[in-house]
Design an enzyme around this catalytic site. Structure first.
Site, PDB file in Angstrom:
ATOM      1  N   TYR A 127      21.069  10.165  12.823  1.00 52.02           N
ATOM      2  CA  TYR A 127      22.176   9.387  13.619  1.00 52.02           C
ATOM      3  C   TYR A 127      23.394  10.178  13.712  1.00 52.02           C
ATOM      4  O   TYR A 127      23.773  10.074  14.835  1.00 52.02           O
ATOM      5  CB  TYR A 127      22.166   8.044  12.727  1.00 52.02           C
ATOM      6  CG  TYR A 127      23.180   7.038  13.631  1.00 52.02           C
ATOM      7  CD1 TYR A 127      22.356   6.300  14.396  1.00 52.02           C
ATOM      8  CD2 TYR A 127      24.395   6.819  13.481  1.00 52.02           C
ATOM      9  CE1 TYR A 127      23.095   5.407  15.209  1.00 52.02           C
ATOM     10  CE2 TYR A 127      25.171   5.990  14.316  1.00 52.02           C
ATOM     11  CZ  TYR A 127      24.772   5.078  15.041  1.00 52.02           C
ATOM     12  OH  TYR A 127      25.330   4.160  15.727  1.00 52.02           O
ATOM     13  N   VAL A 162      13.842   4.598  26.385  1.00 49.38           N
ATOM     14  CA  VAL A 162      14.649   5.364  26.810  1.00 49.38           C
ATOM     15  C   VAL A 162      14.128   6.778  26.322  1.00 49.38           C
ATOM     16  O   VAL A 162      14.439   7.821  26.712  1.00 49.38           O
ATOM     17  CB  VAL A 162      16.168   5.396  26.538  1.00 49.38           C
ATOM     18  CG1 VAL A 162      16.733   4.072  27.485  1.00 49.38           C
ATOM     19  CG2 VAL A 162      16.347   5.253  24.914  1.00 49.38           C
ATOM     20  N   ASN A 205      23.433   2.666  26.517  1.00 52.52           N
ATOM     21  CA  ASN A 205      23.811   1.829  25.421  1.00 52.52           C
ATOM     22  C   ASN A 205      22.609   1.889  24.113  1.00 52.52           C
ATOM     23  O   ASN A 205      23.222   1.777  23.011  1.00 52.52           O
ATOM     24  CB  ASN A 205      24.291   0.536  25.872  1.00 52.52           C
ATOM     25  CG  ASN A 205      24.147  -0.376  24.453  1.00 52.52           C
ATOM     26  OD1 ASN A 205      25.131  -0.530  23.936  1.00 52.52           O
ATOM     27  ND2 ASN A 205      23.050  -1.093  24.512  1.00 52.52           N
TER      28      ASN A 205
HETATM   29  P1  NAD Z   1      21.240  -3.983  19.009  1.00 52.28           P
HETATM   30  O1  NAD Z   1      20.005  -3.443  17.688  1.00 52.28           O
HETATM   31  O2  NAD Z   1      21.662  -5.319  18.810  1.00 52.28           O
HETATM   32  O3  NAD Z   1      20.719  -3.635  20.384  1.00 52.28           O
HETATM   33  C1  NAD Z   1      20.057  -2.331  20.624  1.00 52.28           C
HETATM   34  C2  NAD Z   1      19.229  -2.652  21.818  1.00 52.28           C
HETATM   35  O4  NAD Z   1      18.483  -1.398  22.257  1.00 52.28           O
HETATM   36  C3  NAD Z   1      18.046  -3.673  21.524  1.00 52.28           C
HETATM   37  O5  NAD Z   1      17.996  -4.662  22.426  1.00 52.28           O
HETATM   38  C4  NAD Z   1      16.775  -2.832  21.376  1.00 52.28           C
HETATM   39  O6  NAD Z   1      15.631  -3.364  21.804  1.00 52.28           O
HETATM   40  C5  NAD Z   1      17.045  -1.739  22.432  1.00 52.28           C
HETATM   41  N1  NAD Z   1      16.171  -0.467  22.076  1.00 52.28           N
HETATM   42  C6  NAD Z   1      16.177   0.039  21.089  1.00 52.28           C
HETATM   43  N2  NAD Z   1      15.269   1.155  21.170  1.00 52.28           N
HETATM   44  C7  NAD Z   1      15.276   1.449  22.513  1.00 52.28           C
HETATM   45  C8  NAD Z   1      14.729   2.248  23.376  1.00 52.28           C
HETATM   46  N3  NAD Z   1      13.842   3.257  22.779  1.00 52.28           N
HETATM   47  N4  NAD Z   1      14.607   2.134  24.488  1.00 52.28           N
HETATM   48  C9  NAD Z   1      15.274   0.937  25.326  1.00 52.28           C
HETATM   49  N5  NAD Z   1      16.058  -0.140  24.539  1.00 52.28           N
HETATM   50  C10 NAD Z   1      15.925   0.147  23.034  1.00 52.28           C
HETATM   51  O7  NAD Z   1      22.374  -2.924  18.470  1.00 52.28           O
HETATM   52  P2  NAD Z   1      23.611  -2.705  18.918  1.00 52.28           P
HETATM   53  O8  NAD Z   1      24.537  -2.587  17.670  1.00 52.28           O
HETATM   54  O9  NAD Z   1      23.932  -3.584  20.080  1.00 52.28           O
HETATM   55  O10 NAD Z   1      23.550  -0.989  19.477  1.00 52.28           O
HETATM   56  C11 NAD Z   1      24.113  -0.660  20.714  1.00 52.28           C
HETATM   57  C12 NAD Z   1      24.564   0.722  20.493  1.00 52.28           C
HETATM   58  O11 NAD Z   1      25.811   0.379  19.822  1.00 52.28           O
HETATM   59  C13 NAD Z   1      23.698   1.750  19.947  1.00 52.28           C
HETATM   60  O12 NAD Z   1      23.861   2.973  20.540  1.00 52.28           O
HETATM   61  C14 NAD Z   1      24.316   1.906  18.577  1.00 52.28           C
HETATM   62  O13 NAD Z   1      24.115   3.183  17.914  1.00 52.28           O
HETATM   63  C15 NAD Z   1      25.836   1.642  18.894  1.00 52.28           C
HETATM   64  N6  NAD Z   1      26.469   1.242  17.799  1.00 52.28           N
HETATM   65  C16 NAD Z   1      26.475  -0.045  17.111  1.00 52.28           C
HETATM   66  C17 NAD Z   1      27.186  -0.202  16.003  1.00 52.28           C
HETATM   67  C18 NAD Z   1      27.042  -1.405  15.063  1.00 52.28           C
HETATM   68  O14 NAD Z   1      27.751  -1.688  14.006  1.00 52.28           O
HETATM   69  N7  NAD Z   1      25.962  -2.402  15.374  1.00 52.28           N
HETATM   70  C19 NAD Z   1      28.319   0.604  15.749  1.00 52.28           C
HETATM   71  C20 NAD Z   1      28.486   1.884  16.376  1.00 52.28           C
HETATM   72  C21 NAD Z   1      27.635   2.065  17.507  1.00 52.28           C
END
Ligand code: NAD
Length: 252
Positions: A155, A63, A89
């Site tokens: 972040y 992305v 996401n």
């Molecule tokens: P995750 O690491 O399990 O999943 C993230 C996915 O994004 C992975 O499959 C990764 O390969 C993909 N990714 C990373 N960089 C990318 C790029 N440049 N282009 C396309 N894909 C890419 O993490 P998650 O926790 O499921 O995160 C999803 C969203 O939730 C994120 O935006 C994160 O900031 C947000 N979030 C997560 C948490 C948490 O505690 N896990 C809390 C609040 C918000």
């Protein structure tokens, strides 16, 4: 089914929250474009969906790369005929770097993935949504986009800006059949922690002082359920809003 015949693009859908969203949307009848930089993971998600009788396709997309973002939307239209739902996401952490330690490289990478990618995806989707007078955008922000110190400077800035973008898009296109909302989750049980390699000692300490106040960690499916609500007509009057999903963590 709540998303029958809808076409959805989910970024970062090979694991964690994005995977849970892609799987739930497919169970609810959507045709889902499962995009990620981890194409093998995306293909696995698609085969799981297909085994359960759902319709999905995997596509590589970083992305942070405009051409990839554009190609994902084009591919969804080419493969499934249109686009109805965009879920931004994909997101990355920032090694908890406080402002006096953050490098330009980390700052630019985090902003590119967490903010510029979603903006470009929305920009590319908008003509499709405007033409059909319909479309739903869901941005996965974070409670880091509401508070001041849940992560490092990059972040935190990226998620605050993503919420600003959500509210801007939501309001400006409100009369045109398009809704744009964000989810601000607290901690979710995903592999995002494993992407933290070399955290700042100071930044990590400052960002985690309130961890003991967190009632619990969410399963990704709990965030997916909120995304389904926002994607479906059940939330038809919710626009330009942020749904906080943190079990009450930020209420203290
Ligand atoms: P995750 O690491 O399990 O999943 C993230 C996915 O994004 C992975 O499959 C990764 O390969 C993909 N990714 C990373 N960089 C990318 C790029 N440049 N282009 C396309 N894909 C890419 O993490 P998650 O926790 O499921 O995160 C999803 C969203 O939730 C994120 O935006 C994160 O900031 C947000 N979030 C997560 C948490 C948490 O505690 N896990 C809390 C609040 C918000």
């Amino acid at each position: 089914m709540k998303l029958q015949n809808k076409v959805a693009v989910v970024t970062g859908a090979a694991s964690g929250t994005g995977k849970a969203i892609a799987e739930l949307f497919a169970r609810e009848g959507a045709k889902v474009m499962v995009s990620d930089i981890n194409i093998d993971g995306a293909k696995e998600v698609v085969s799981g969906i297909e085994k359960n009788g759902g319709i999905a396709a995997a596509v590589y997309a970083n992305v942070a790369n405009e051409a990839d973002v554009s190609a994902v939307i084009d591919f969804a239209v080419e493969k499934f005929g249109t686009l109805d739902i965009l879920v931004n996401n994909a997101g990355i952490m920032d090694e908890f770097m406080p402002v006096n330690e953050v490098t330009d490289e980390i700052w630019e990478r985090v902003l590119a993935v967490n903010l510029t990618g979603p903006m470009r995806a929305i920009r590319k989707a908008m003509p499709i949504f405007l033409e059909k007078s319909g479309g739903v955008i869901i941005n996965i922000a974070s409670i880091g986009g509401l508070g001041g110190s849940r992560a490092g400077a990059a972040y935190t800035a990226s998620k605050h800006a993503l919420i600003g973008l959500t509210r801007n898009v939501g309001f400006q296109f409100a009369g045109l059949g398009i809704r744009c909302n964000a989810i601000a989750p607290g901690a979710i049980r995903t592999s995002i922690e494993s992407t933290i390699k070399n955290p700042s000692k100071f930044g990590y300490e400052r960002a985690t002082v309130g961890m003991n106040l967190n009632p619990r960690i969410a399963e990704p499916e709990e965030i997916a359920a909120i995304a389904l609500f926002l994607a479906s007509d059940d939330s038809s009057f919710i626009n330009a809003s942020v749904i906080t999903a943190d079990s009450g963590w930020t209420a203290y």
